[in-house]
Design a protein around this motif. Structure first.
Motif, PDB file in Angstrom:
ATOM      1  N   ALA A  73     -19.747  -0.101  48.017  1.00 46.91           N
ATOM      2  CA  ALA A  73     -18.966   0.076  48.877  1.00 46.91           C
ATOM      3  C   ALA A  73     -17.817  -0.489  49.419  1.00 46.91           C
ATOM      4  N   GLU A  74     -16.500   0.483  49.306  1.00 48.12           N
ATOM      5  CA  GLU A  74     -15.962  -0.205  49.804  1.00 48.12           C
ATOM      6  C   GLU A  74     -15.051  -1.124  50.344  1.00 48.12           C
ATOM      7  N   PRO A  75     -13.802  -2.023  50.616  1.00 45.89           N
ATOM      8  CA  PRO A  75     -13.884  -3.112  52.167  1.00 45.89           C
ATOM      9  C   PRO A  75     -13.043  -2.473  53.191  1.00 45.89           C
ATOM     10  N   VAL A  76     -14.347  -2.507  53.932  1.00 42.89           N
ATOM     11  CA  VAL A  76     -13.977  -2.199  55.130  1.00 42.89           C
ATOM     12  C   VAL A  76     -12.766  -2.957  55.997  1.00 42.89           C
ATOM     13  N   VAL A 100      -5.923   2.563  67.215  1.00 45.92           N
ATOM     14  CA  VAL A 100      -6.185   1.927  65.875  1.00 45.92           C
ATOM     15  C   VAL A 100      -6.817   1.949  65.131  1.00 45.92           C
ATOM     16  N   SER A 101      -6.275   2.781  63.361  1.00 43.21           N
ATOM     17  CA  SER A 101      -6.722   3.553  62.792  1.00 43.21           C
ATOM     18  C   SER A 101      -7.004   2.230  61.411  1.00 43.21           C
ATOM     19  N   PRO A 102      -8.836   1.957  61.654  1.00 39.65           N
ATOM     20  CA  PRO A 102      -9.175   0.651  60.817  1.00 39.65           C
ATOM     21  C   PRO A 102      -9.219   1.878  58.830  1.00 39.65           C
ATOM     22  N   ARG A 146      -7.657   3.395  57.996  1.00 34.80           N
ATOM     23  CA  ARG A 146      -5.917   4.009  57.149  1.00 34.80           C
ATOM     24  C   ARG A 146      -5.048   2.744  57.141  1.00 34.80           C
ATOM     25  N   ASN A 147      -6.159   1.585  57.645  1.00 30.63           N
ATOM     26  CA  ASN A 147      -5.231   0.581  57.431  1.00 30.63           C
ATOM     27  C   ASN A 147      -4.031   0.707  58.609  1.00 30.63           C
ATOM     28  N   LYS A 148      -3.839   1.416  59.186  1.00 28.43           N
ATOM     29  CA  LYS A 148      -2.221   2.009  60.373  1.00 28.43           C
ATOM     30  C   LYS A 148      -3.249   1.723  62.157  1.00 28.43           C
ATOM     31  N   LEU A 149      -1.819   1.343  62.327  1.00 28.33           N
ATOM     32  CA  LEU A 149      -2.343   1.794  63.657  1.00 28.33           C
ATOM     33  C   LEU A 149      -0.793   2.425  65.018  1.00 28.33           C
ATOM     34  N   LYS A 150      -0.412   2.857  66.217  1.00 27.45           N
ATOM     35  CA  LYS A 150       0.308   3.320  66.261  1.00 27.45           C
ATOM     36  C   LYS A 150       0.659   2.378  67.757  1.00 27.45           C
ATOM     37  N   VAL A 151       1.797   1.685  67.691  1.00 32.24           N
ATOM     38  CA  VAL A 151       2.573   0.876  68.572  1.00 32.24           C
ATOM     39  C   VAL A 151       3.652   1.404  69.684  1.00 32.24           C
ATOM     40  N   LEU A 152       3.231   1.837  70.393  1.00 36.15           N
ATOM     41  CA  LEU A 152       4.200   1.909  72.167  1.00 36.15           C
ATOM     42  C   LEU A 152       5.244   0.967  72.220  1.00 36.15           C
ATOM     43  N   LEU A 153       6.915   1.627  71.134  1.00 36.06           N
ATOM     44  CA  LEU A 153       8.685   0.579  71.275  1.00 36.06           C
ATOM     45  C   LEU A 153       9.003   1.560  72.283  1.00 36.06           C
ATOM     46  N   GLU A 192       4.255   4.676  64.236  1.00 36.23           N
ATOM     47  CA  GLU A 192       2.883   4.100  62.812  1.00 36.23           C
ATOM     48  C   GLU A 192       3.652   3.091  61.773  1.00 36.23           C
ATOM     49  N   LEU A 193       2.359   1.962  62.325  1.00 34.59           N
ATOM     50  CA  LEU A 193       2.828   1.254  60.796  1.00 34.59           C
ATOM     51  C   LEU A 193       1.462   0.409  60.444  1.00 34.59           C
ATOM     52  N   GLU A 194       1.865  -0.173  59.447  1.00 29.86           N
ATOM     53  CA  GLU A 194       0.801  -1.380  58.664  1.00 29.86           C
ATOM     54  C   GLU A 194       0.699  -1.770  59.358  1.00 29.86           C
ATOM     55  N   PHE A 195      -0.849  -2.784  59.080  1.00 29.76           N
ATOM     56  CA  PHE A 195      -1.787  -3.770  59.990  1.00 29.76           C
ATOM     57  C   PHE A 195      -0.896  -4.702  59.862  1.00 29.76           C
ATOM     58  N   ASN A 196      -0.252  -5.009  58.548  1.00 27.01           N
ATOM     59  CA  ASN A 196       0.626  -6.024  58.261  1.00 27.01           C
ATOM     60  C   ASN A 196       1.855  -6.110  58.705  1.00 27.01           C
TER      61      ASN A 196
END
Length: 212
Positions: free
Chosen positions: A150-153, A181-183, A185-192, A202-206
Motif C-alpha cells: 500500500a502507498e501512503p494515504v 479537497v483531493s487527498p 492528488r495532495n491538493k485542494l481548491k480554495v475560493l480566494l 488550486e493549492l498544495e495541502f502544505n
C-alpha cells in the motif's frame, strides 16, 4: 465487518448445552478476533504476556494488527507519518486451535469473540456459541499483500467549507474558503478574492493553514 471462510459451509454443529464450542484441530491457521474499539494494541500486548505466562507459545504463534501507511496533515500544514488500521476493532492470530488456546484468547481482557459461525440453540432465546472459523488462505494473502504494497494515504483535517489562510506561493496571506479537497492528488481548491472577484485556486495541502 465480516471475514469469509472456506470452511463456513462445512461447519460442524455444536450441542446447545456445551460450555465451549467444538473446535477444529490440525495445522496452524489465521483467525480474526473482534476486540473492543481502540484496544487492538492493548489486546496484543496482553495476549503476548498471557502466551508466555500460560506456556502456549508453541501453539499461539503470531499476533498481527494489519496496518497501512498514512500521512496526516495538521492544521499547520505539517506532514506527520502514521499508520492506519486495515480492520479497526480486529486482531489477527495465527494459532493451533484447541480448547486451551481458545480459552487463552477468549479470556484476554477486551477480547469480544472470534469471528466465526454462530451455533444457535435449539431451545430458548439465548444466543448460541460462536464456532471460530479460520480465514481462507486467499484472504490472508490478500490482507498481508495490501499492508506490504500500500502507498501512503494522505489524511487531511480539512473539508469543503473550512476557512484557511495561504502560507506560501503567489497568494501568500490570502484567506478563503475550501471548495474541494483531493487527498489522492495532495491538493485542494480554495475560493480566494482576487481583484475583487471570487476565484477558485488550486493549492498544495502544505500551502494552507486551517483557521479554527
Amino acid at each position: 465487518m465480516t471475514f469469509a471462510s472456506e470452511e463456513s459451509r462445512n461447519s460442524t454443529q455444536v450441542p446447545e448445552d456445551a460450555e465451549t464450542p467444538a473446535l477444529p484441530t490440525g495445522e496452524a491457521r489465521w483467525f480474526a478476533v473482534q476486540v473492543a474499539s481502540g484496544c487492538e494494541k492493548r489486546v496484543k500486548a496482553n495476549l503476548d504476556q498471557r502466551i508466555q505466562t500460560l506456556d502456549v507459545s508453541d501453539r499461539i504463534l503470531e499476533i498481527e494488527i494489519p496496518q497501512t501507511p498514512a500521512i496526516r496533515l495538521g492544521k499547520d500544514g505539517q506532514r506527520r507519518h502514521s499508520d492506519e488500521k486495515v480492520f479497526p476493532g480486529y486482531v489477527l492470530i495465527r494459532m493451533f486451535m484447541d480448547e486451551e488456546t481458545w480459552q487463552v484468547v477468549k479470556n484476554t481482557p477486551n477480547v469480544i469473540n472470534f469471528v466465526g459461525a454462530e451455533q444457535k440453540r435449539r431451545y430458548g432465546r439465548g444466543r448460541g456459541h460462536v464456532k471460530p472459523l479460520p480465514l481462507s488462505n486467499s484472504e490472508v494473502e490478500r490482507i498481508f499483500k495490501q499492508t506490504q504494497e500500500a502507498e501512503p494515504v494522505v489524511k487531511v483535517s480539512m473539508a469543503a467549507g473550512d476557512h484557511v489562510m495561504v502560507l506560501s506561493g503567489p497568494f501568500k496571506d490570502f484567506e478563503g474558503d475550501v471548495i474541494e479537497v483531493s487527498p489522492e492528488r495532495n491538493k485542494l481548491k480554495v475560493l480566494l478574492s482576487i481583484f475583487g472577484r471570487d476565484t477558485p485556486v488550486e493549492l498544495e495541502f502544505n500551502q494552507v493553514q486551517k483557521h479554527s
